[in-house]
Design a protein around this motif. Sequence first.
Motif, PDB file in Angstrom:
ATOM      1  N   THR A 181       4.216   7.733   0.183  1.00 26.64           N
ATOM      2  CA  THR A 181       4.352   7.426  -0.913  1.00 26.64           C
ATOM      3  C   THR A 181       3.066   7.842  -1.573  1.00 26.64           C
ATOM      4  O   THR A 181       2.231   7.436  -0.849  1.00 26.64           O
ATOM      5  CB  THR A 181       4.837   5.789  -1.419  1.00 26.64           C
ATOM      6  OG1 THR A 181       4.799   5.590  -2.899  1.00 26.64           O
ATOM      7  CG2 THR A 181       3.907   5.456  -0.582  1.00 26.64           C
ATOM      8  N   ASP A 182       2.893   7.838  -2.423  1.00 24.90           N
ATOM      9  CA  ASP A 182       1.429   7.950  -3.355  1.00 24.90           C
ATOM     10  C   ASP A 182       1.087   6.377  -4.285  1.00 24.90           C
ATOM     11  O   ASP A 182       2.404   5.804  -5.107  1.00 24.90           O
ATOM     12  CB  ASP A 182       1.984   9.720  -4.128  1.00 24.90           C
ATOM     13  CG  ASP A 182       1.932  10.305  -3.604  1.00 24.90           C
ATOM     14  OD1 ASP A 182       1.384  10.487  -2.868  1.00 24.90           O
ATOM     15  OD2 ASP A 182       2.301  11.486  -4.123  1.00 24.90           O
ATOM     16  N   VAL A 183       0.261   6.036  -3.942  1.00 23.65           N
ATOM     17  CA  VAL A 183      -0.081   4.729  -5.001  1.00 23.65           C
ATOM     18  C   VAL A 183      -0.914   5.301  -6.173  1.00 23.65           C
ATOM     19  O   VAL A 183      -2.181   5.899  -5.517  1.00 23.65           O
ATOM     20  CB  VAL A 183      -0.690   3.798  -3.917  1.00 23.65           C
ATOM     21  CG1 VAL A 183      -1.093   3.012  -4.622  1.00 23.65           C
ATOM     22  CG2 VAL A 183      -0.508   3.666  -2.748  1.00 23.65           C
ATOM     23  N   ARG A 184      -0.081   4.897  -7.080  1.00 23.44           N
ATOM     24  CA  ARG A 184      -1.335   5.553  -8.301  1.00 23.44           C
ATOM     25  C   ARG A 184      -1.663   3.861  -8.805  1.00 23.44           C
ATOM     26  O   ARG A 184      -1.389   3.303  -9.098  1.00 23.44           O
ATOM     27  CB  ARG A 184      -0.199   6.121  -9.121  1.00 23.44           C
ATOM     28  CG  ARG A 184      -0.059   7.160  -8.744  1.00 23.44           C
ATOM     29  CD  ARG A 184       2.119   8.204  -9.338  1.00 23.44           C
ATOM     30  NE  ARG A 184       2.040   9.255  -8.243  1.00 23.44           N
ATOM     31  CZ  ARG A 184       2.523   9.469  -8.578  1.00 23.44           C
ATOM     32  NH1 ARG A 184       4.176   9.162  -9.104  1.00 23.44           N
ATOM     33  NH2 ARG A 184       3.788  10.989  -8.271  1.00 23.44           N
ATOM     34  N   PHE A 185      -2.840   4.162  -9.729  1.00 24.14           N
ATOM     35  CA  PHE A 185      -3.380   3.579 -10.184  1.00 24.14           C
ATOM     36  C   PHE A 185      -4.778   3.606 -11.179  1.00 24.14           C
ATOM     37  O   PHE A 185      -4.663   4.928 -10.830  1.00 24.14           O
ATOM     38  CB  PHE A 185      -3.832   1.781  -9.671  1.00 24.14           C
ATOM     39  CG  PHE A 185      -4.700   1.986  -8.333  1.00 24.14           C
ATOM     40  CD1 PHE A 185      -5.988   2.319  -8.224  1.00 24.14           C
ATOM     41  CD2 PHE A 185      -4.168   3.331  -7.034  1.00 24.14           C
ATOM     42  CE1 PHE A 185      -7.410   2.626  -7.548  1.00 24.14           C
ATOM     43  CE2 PHE A 185      -4.650   3.503  -6.381  1.00 24.14           C
ATOM     44  CZ  PHE A 185      -6.496   3.146  -6.645  1.00 24.14           C
TER      45      PHE A 185
END
Length: 211
Positions: A181-185
């Motif tokens: 997954t790509d963790v976006r923040f």
Amino acid sequence: MKRVAVAVAILSAFSGMTYAHDAGEFFIRAGSATVRPTEGSDNVLGSLGGFNVNNNTQLGLTMTWMATENVGIELLAATPFRHKVGTGPTGDIATVHHLPPTLMAQWYFNDASSKFRPYIGAGINYTTFFDEKFNDTGKAAGLSDLSLKDSWGAAGQVGVDYLINRNWLINASVWYMDIDTDVRFKAGGVQQSVSTRLDPWVFMFSAGYRF
């Protein structure tokens, strides 16, 4: 003579009883499912190291349809898993929920009438993430707007059924799932994206009923 006839009838009935995984049958299993991520990720903000994710146990559910005496199709479901997410220097900074429905094609070993049926399976996993939140520690570090991209990946399993009687069984199984997954923040208002691998092992112990 009547008693003999009754005894013969009873013995014949019991001799006809089997514990077979017959074609066309359905199995429902329910029990504990523990997700143990083998996580890895790019460095977070270049200095905090990679993400780490804790284990979590929930109610696991599977439904299996026997296409033949040796081939099964199984769907895994569960109540939502909840994981604490952190980095080495900061400790826990967020919580994330996910559901990993997984579809498997299975091969069952041993004779169809055996009470002991080990099996292997291979299939596909879809993982959806939701209710992603930074805790007070994460917010104090200037982090906000957390989200994780849903994932598709391969999955495999090994397991065994032990049939107690015609309808009830116990089961133990181990799953491996490819979850990326790509963790976006946002950090200080600047958008960030960290490529993250979860790739968990899932250990399930359950009781089952077939019909």
